[in-house]
Design a protein around this motif. Structure first.
Motif, short mmCIF file in Angstrom:
data_model
loop_
_atom_site.label_atom_id
_atom_site.label_comp_id
_atom_site.label_asym_id
_atom_site.label_seq_id
_atom_site.Cartn_x
_atom_site.Cartn_y
_atom_site.Cartn_z
N LEU A 198 0.83 -1.20 0.00
CA LEU A 198 0.00 0.00 0.00
C LEU A 198 0.86 1.26 0.00
O LEU A 198 0.59 2.22 -0.72
N ALA A 199 1.92 1.25 0.80
CA ALA A 199 2.77 2.44 0.91
C ALA A 199 3.50 2.77 -0.38
O ALA A 199 3.92 3.91 -0.58
N ALA A 200 3.64 1.78 -1.26
CA ALA A 200 4.41 1.98 -2.49
C ALA A 200 3.54 1.91 -3.74
O ALA A 200 4.03 1.62 -4.83
N SER A 201 2.22 2.17 -3.63
CA SER A 201 1.31 2.03 -4.77
C SER A 201 0.57 3.34 -5.05
O SER A 201 -0.05 3.91 -4.16
N ASP A 202 0.64 3.77 -6.31
CA ASP A 202 -0.17 4.90 -6.75
C ASP A 202 -1.60 4.46 -7.05
O ASP A 202 -2.54 5.26 -6.98
N VAL A 203 -1.74 3.21 -7.43
CA VAL A 203 -3.04 2.61 -7.71
C VAL A 203 -3.08 1.26 -7.00
O VAL A 203 -2.12 0.48 -7.09
N VAL A 204 -4.17 0.98 -6.31
CA VAL A 204 -4.35 -0.33 -5.67
C VAL A 204 -5.58 -0.98 -6.28
O VAL A 204 -6.65 -0.36 -6.37
N SER A 205 -5.42 -2.23 -6.71
CA SER A 205 -6.53 -2.99 -7.29
C SER A 205 -6.74 -4.24 -6.45
O SER A 205 -5.79 -5.00 -6.23
N LEU A 206 -7.96 -4.46 -6.01
CA LEU A 206 -8.27 -5.54 -5.08
C LEU A 206 -8.72 -6.79 -5.82
O LEU A 206 -9.63 -6.74 -6.66
N ALA B 198 -9.37 2.23 7.70
CA ALA B 198 -8.77 3.56 7.83
C ALA B 198 -7.25 3.48 7.94
O ALA B 198 -6.53 4.30 7.34
N ARG B 199 -6.74 2.50 8.67
CA ARG B 199 -5.30 2.37 8.82
C ARG B 199 -4.64 2.06 7.48
O ARG B 199 -3.60 2.63 7.13
N ALA B 200 -5.24 1.15 6.72
CA ALA B 200 -4.69 0.78 5.41
C ALA B 200 -4.71 1.96 4.46
O ALA B 200 -3.73 2.22 3.74
N LEU B 201 -5.81 2.69 4.44
CA LEU B 201 -5.91 3.83 3.53
C LEU B 201 -4.91 4.92 3.88
O LEU B 201 -4.40 5.62 2.99
N ALA B 202 -4.58 5.06 5.16
CA ALA B 202 -3.62 6.07 5.57
C ALA B 202 -2.21 5.77 5.08
O ALA B 202 -1.36 6.67 5.02
N LEU B 203 -1.95 4.52 4.72
CA LEU B 203 -0.63 4.13 4.22
C LEU B 203 -0.41 4.53 2.77
O LEU B 203 0.73 4.60 2.30
N LEU B 204 -1.49 4.75 2.03
CA LEU B 204 -1.36 5.06 0.60
C LEU B 204 -0.74 6.42 0.38
O LEU B 204 -0.96 7.36 1.16
N PRO B 205 0.05 6.57 -0.68
CA PRO B 205 0.58 7.90 -1.02
C PRO B 205 -0.56 8.86 -1.32
O PRO B 205 -1.62 8.45 -1.81
N PRO B 206 -0.38 10.15 -1.06
CA PRO B 206 -1.43 11.13 -1.39
C PRO B 206 -1.78 11.07 -2.87
O PRO B 206 -0.91 10.95 -3.73
N GLY B 207 -3.09 11.13 -3.15
CA GLY B 207 -3.55 11.12 -4.53
C GLY B 207 -3.70 9.74 -5.14
O GLY B 207 -3.92 9.61 -6.35
N ALA B 208 -3.61 8.69 -4.31
CA ALA B 208 -3.73 7.32 -4.83
C ALA B 208 -5.16 7.05 -5.29
O ALA B 208 -6.12 7.74 -4.92
N LEU B 209 -5.29 6.03 -6.14
CA LEU B 209 -6.59 5.58 -6.63
C LEU B 209 -6.82 4.15 -6.16
O LEU B 209 -5.89 3.34 -6.11
N LEU B 210 -8.07 3.83 -5.84
CA LEU B 210 -8.45 2.48 -5.39
C LEU B 210 -9.45 1.89 -6.37
O LEU B 210 -10.46 2.53 -6.70
N ILE B 211 -9.19 0.66 -6.81
CA ILE B 211 -10.09 -0.05 -7.72
C ILE B 211 -10.52 -1.35 -7.04
O ILE B 211 -9.67 -2.11 -6.55
N ASN B 212 -11.81 -1.62 -7.03
CA ASN B 212 -12.31 -2.86 -6.43
C ASN B 212 -13.29 -3.53 -7.37
O ASN B 212 -14.40 -3.05 -7.58
N THR B 213 -12.87 -4.66 -7.95
CA THR B 213 -13.75 -5.48 -8.78
C THR B 213 -13.94 -6.85 -8.14
O THR B 213 -14.39 -7.78 -8.79
N ALA B 214 -13.59 -6.98 -6.85
CA ALA B 214 -13.62 -8.28 -6.18
C ALA B 214 -14.87 -8.42 -5.31
O ALA B 214 -15.87 -8.99 -5.75
N ARG B 215 -14.83 -7.90 -4.10
CA ARG B 215 -15.96 -7.96 -3.19
C ARG B 215 -16.04 -6.66 -2.39
O ARG B 215 -15.03 -6.15 -1.91
#
Length: 326
Positions: A195-203, A215-232
């Protein structure tokens, strides 16, 4: 072969044709009255499920059920311990829709990165100078973090690396390091590091208890990151996601899934401008629907004939025996 197969949600007619050609009768749940559904549940020896699953109360009301096949990969909405206890074999069709789901992930990602929905609205509203505002982002060179390493994640990695020149890493507890290396994917030591090293996270994982992205996981993301969820949808803490968007720590979220489904039309997730939504259609292209429906039908028929095909880990086998319908 004779018997009744309960279809819980619509599947492609190609799958139904295979069942009928083998002598199976079909009961489509959404077409039945409550009385007719109860009768079908009492008689069915097979069931094909999509994302509605097979809860314990329904499973307990199907005394002749021998096999349930998931039209897709997700088995989290099936009462698996009860299925094992009753002797109901559970199979799935992972991978049949992987290409389509991966393409949906990129549809969401590109729309967020290039601000496609906002641009469309601007043109329709006569705001051509919208293009002089904040610019979109190129994918080339961005760091993509995959959570999980199943068939969909493999396809996402292929598209990201070969197609867009992204740097791809994955966190997986079960992936083969040699396979990851051959695919050009770096293996993260743990989720936090990914998470700390990803500009985009895909689940691409399955839910297992509390939301993985909180909340803890999201706080690890770099500012301006994007989250993609096509799983659950249950993988993401919705309140934490909305808070991260409101605070500007997350630039956007593209969600093909939510929890619960369907999304509440007046809920905060639908109302938020930083969220791009689609109604769990990642695997629902025509080609994927045909492949998945046919695979589900073939697996149901094989298991009824005594051949294990596509069983999930821990499934009951052999399935329970029932007297011939009289």
């Amino acid at each position: 072969m004779s018997g009744l197969c309960l279809i819980r949600q619509p599947i492609h007619p190609a799958g139904l044709a295979l069942l009928r050609a083998a002598g199976m009768r079909i009961a489509e749940e959404w077409r039945l009255t409550p009385e007719a559904l109860a009768a079908a549940m009492a008689e069915a020896e097979a069931a094909i499920l999509r994302d509605r699953g097979l809860p314990a109360a329904m499973l307990a009301s199907m005394p002749r059920l021998r096999v349930a096949v998931v039209h897709g990969a997700g088995v989290d909405r099936i009462a698996l311990p009860l299925a094992r206890e009753l002797g109901v074999a559970i199979a799935a069709t992972p991978g049949e829709n992987a290409i389509s789901v991966a393409e949906q992930a990129f549809a969401l990602l590109l729309a967020l990165a290039r601000r496609v929905p906002e641009g469309d609205r601007a043109v329709r509203e006569g705001r051509w100078d919208w293009r002089d505002g904040p610019a979109g982002r190129e994918l080339r060179g961005l760091r993509l973090g995959l959570v999980g390493w199943g068939e969909v994640a493999r396809q996402v990695a292929r598209i990201a690396g070969a197609g867009f020149g992204m740097q791809v890493a994955a966190f997986t507890r079960h992936g083969d390091p040699a396979e990851l290396a051959a695919a050009g994917v770096a293996q993260a030591p743990d989720l936090d590091a990914l998470l700390a090293a990803s500009d985009v996270v895909s689940l691409h994982a399955r839910p297992a208890g509390a939301p993985l992205i909180d909340a803890r996981a999201l706080a690890l993301l770099p500012p301006g990151a994007l989250l993609i969820n096509t799983a659950r949808g249950a993988l993401v803490d919705e309140a934490a996601l909305l808070a991260a968007l409101d605070e500007g720590r997350l630039a956007g979220a593209g969600l093909d899934v939510c929890d619960p489904e369907p999304a509440e039309p007046d809920g905060p997730l639908v109302a938020h401008p930083g969220v791009l939504l689609s109604p769990h259609v990642g695997g629902m292209t025509e080609a994927a629907r045909i492949r998945t429906a046919e695979a589900a039908a073939r697996r149901a028929l094989a298991i009824l004939a005594g051949r294990p095909d596509g069983l999930i880990a821990g499934s009951a086998w052999p399935p329970r025996q029932v007297e011939a319908a009289g």
